[in-house]
Design a protein around this motif. Sequence first.
Motif, PDB file in Angstrom:
ATOM      1  N   ILE A  79     -28.124  -1.261 -44.354  1.00  0.00           N
ATOM      2  CA  ILE A  79     -26.913  -1.683 -45.074  1.00  0.00           C
ATOM      3  C   ILE A  79     -25.908  -2.338 -44.119  1.00  0.00           C
ATOM      4  N   LYS A  98     -21.803   5.992 -54.166  1.00  0.00           N
ATOM      5  CA  LYS A  98     -21.336   5.765 -52.791  1.00  0.00           C
ATOM      6  C   LYS A  98     -21.783   4.402 -52.289  1.00  0.00           C
ATOM      7  N   ARG A  99     -23.058   4.067 -52.583  1.00  0.00           N
ATOM      8  CA  ARG A  99     -23.585   2.787 -52.102  1.00  0.00           C
ATOM      9  C   ARG A  99     -22.977   1.624 -52.866  1.00  0.00           C
ATOM     10  N   SER A 163     -28.166  13.672 -46.926  1.00  0.00           N
ATOM     11  CA  SER A 163     -27.594  12.415 -47.420  1.00  0.00           C
ATOM     12  C   SER A 163     -28.474  11.717 -48.439  1.00  0.00           C
ATOM     13  N   GLU A 167     -30.136  15.838 -52.456  1.00  0.00           N
ATOM     14  CA  GLU A 167     -29.225  16.841 -51.906  1.00  0.00           C
ATOM     15  C   GLU A 167     -28.003  16.997 -52.811  1.00  0.00           C
ATOM     16  N   ARG A 181     -30.465  23.798 -47.512  1.00  0.00           N
ATOM     17  CA  ARG A 181     -30.738  23.468 -46.109  1.00  0.00           C
ATOM     18  C   ARG A 181     -31.077  21.996 -46.034  1.00  0.00           C
ATOM     19  N   THR A 182     -30.412  21.267 -45.125  1.00  0.00           N
ATOM     20  CA  THR A 182     -30.655  19.826 -45.061  1.00  0.00           C
ATOM     21  C   THR A 182     -31.456  19.467 -43.815  1.00  0.00           C
ATOM     22  N   TYR A 183     -32.444  18.604 -44.000  1.00  0.00           N
ATOM     23  CA  TYR A 183     -33.351  18.199 -42.932  1.00  0.00           C
ATOM     24  C   TYR A 183     -33.183  16.719 -42.633  1.00  0.00           C
ATOM     25  N   LYS A 184     -33.716  16.302 -41.471  1.00  0.00           N
ATOM     26  CA  LYS A 184     -33.681  14.895 -41.096  1.00  0.00           C
ATOM     27  C   LYS A 184     -34.727  14.107 -41.863  1.00  0.00           C
ATOM     28  N   GLU A 188     -40.391  17.435 -41.989  1.00  0.00           N
ATOM     29  CA  GLU A 188     -39.822  18.608 -41.312  1.00  0.00           C
ATOM     30  C   GLU A 188     -39.525  19.707 -42.332  1.00  0.00           C
ATOM     31  N   ASP A 192     -41.112  23.770 -42.784  1.00  0.00           N
ATOM     32  CA  ASP A 192     -40.367  25.007 -43.021  1.00  0.00           C
ATOM     33  C   ASP A 192     -40.760  25.661 -44.338  1.00  0.00           C
TER      34      ASP A 192
END
Lengths: 283, 239
Positions: A79, A98-99, A163, A167, A181-184, A188, A192
């Motif tokens: 972006i 948001k976008r 993000s 979420e 729980r937020t992941y990259k 990943e 978990d």
Amino acid sequence: MKKKLLLAIIAAALSFTGTAANAKDWTHVKVGIEGAFPPWNMIDSGGKLSGFDVDLIQDLCTRAKVECELITGEWTSLIPSLNAGKFDLVMTLGINEKRKQVVDFTVPYASGVASFLTLKDGTVAALPMTGERLNLNDHAKADPVMAEIGKELKGKSVGVVGSTSQEQLIQSYFGNAVTVRTYKSSPERDFDLKAGRIDAGFDSGVYATSMLAKPGNEDLQMSGPLIKGAMLATEVALGTRKGEADLREKFDAAIKSAAEAGVIKTLSEKWSKLDLTPTFSGN
Amino acid sequence: MDWTFTLETFISLVAAIPLTLQLAATSILLGAFLALGLALLRLSGVRVLDWFARFYVFVFRGTPLLVQIFLIYYGLSQFPAVRHTILWPILREPYWCAVIALTLNTAAYASEIIRGGLLSVPHGQIEAARACGMPRFMVFRRIVLPLALRQALPGYGNEMISMVKATSLASIITLMEVTGVAAKIISETYRAIEVFIVAGVIYLTINFLLTRLVHVVEYMLSPHLRAPRLQTPVQGESK
């Protein structure tokens, strides 16, 4: 006096670039694409871009009668690069509020779903409506189902990629009842989930189906409805710079004609095993 | 610069400071004990213990902290055997995995700093203490350790600062400390500059306070290096 002259020059320059952008005759379009988000887009073993997006954009560019150049870039930089003028279009952008503040969207070229992922014989019992479609904007039907899911997930933890609109959805529907729980990245989160650190995951249906088909993920399953609507960015579109109406309209028309011709259905089933053809009348 | 946005960002990031401080403080504290142990092993004169400490330092100083955090968090959980041990309730939590990785890492660097400090204590001081009849442990506690700490402090201050910054890596295992929250705000708003400036200022402030603190401790530990304060002679001093 000098100051006035400078102002005049700046004003002239501004008006010049303004008209230049308006009058731009689109023949060559630079398309920004991540190239690392299978099955949408990826670099194949031969080092070439492939995937649903790549097949589709070629069809769309032919329909829009423009020549397209695909340029890969880091997802988070797409972006900013668009707004810096390095690309004219960005692919695989889920539509959300948001976008919308930073880019303009075409009509969606694919309509996906989101789904829960759980461990087979894990801590979460079977969720209702598994495999059925559910539109959250249909409150009469969706709200009781979501309430039931909320009851089952109460006190448990749900992993999402940070993000994303997935979420946002988990936060807004179940934020008080579950630990988010937020992941990259999705893989990943799946580690978990398999290790039992979290009870469930929530991700795009296309990701989930292609992940479950891979070896090593036999312990995981999709559970509960295939969800769209509310704040979910399941409607995937092309992004343009703000105010590039000409280009946007060209591609709006191309997407609609590709959907009508059944191209989106054929290509999406080829790459994701799901029919992602969007509907255009009021999502 | 958009000041309203910058202020909002600042407020969100301030809320994440306690976690950053907690991670740094816990791992520096635990790491200090481990480092002292390792330094003593190095100087023990027992070859097996010496080589164990050397190998430990070699491994943890020679691999990136990022890799260590990943292996401890995602790597260990891959083995069902690990998930069935009594350690799992600890290894299950990202917070403790981050603390373990940071502790093990800082201990490797700090043990070398402390070893340098211990070696710098002049022999004369130890001999004097022995001559006064102090037992071995008392010599260590009263003479060697305070002098070694004073000597090691500037180097140790560096290590503490780099630990504060290293906590930013904890965001890759889902911990929302200052960098984690900053990355989240950036991907939501696409505005990297303001957010990174605010995050940078926060780390700078923490580390400024930390260097002041180290400075104060250094001052307290080195009265012998300062000019004596003028004192009125006490009566009967000639006794």
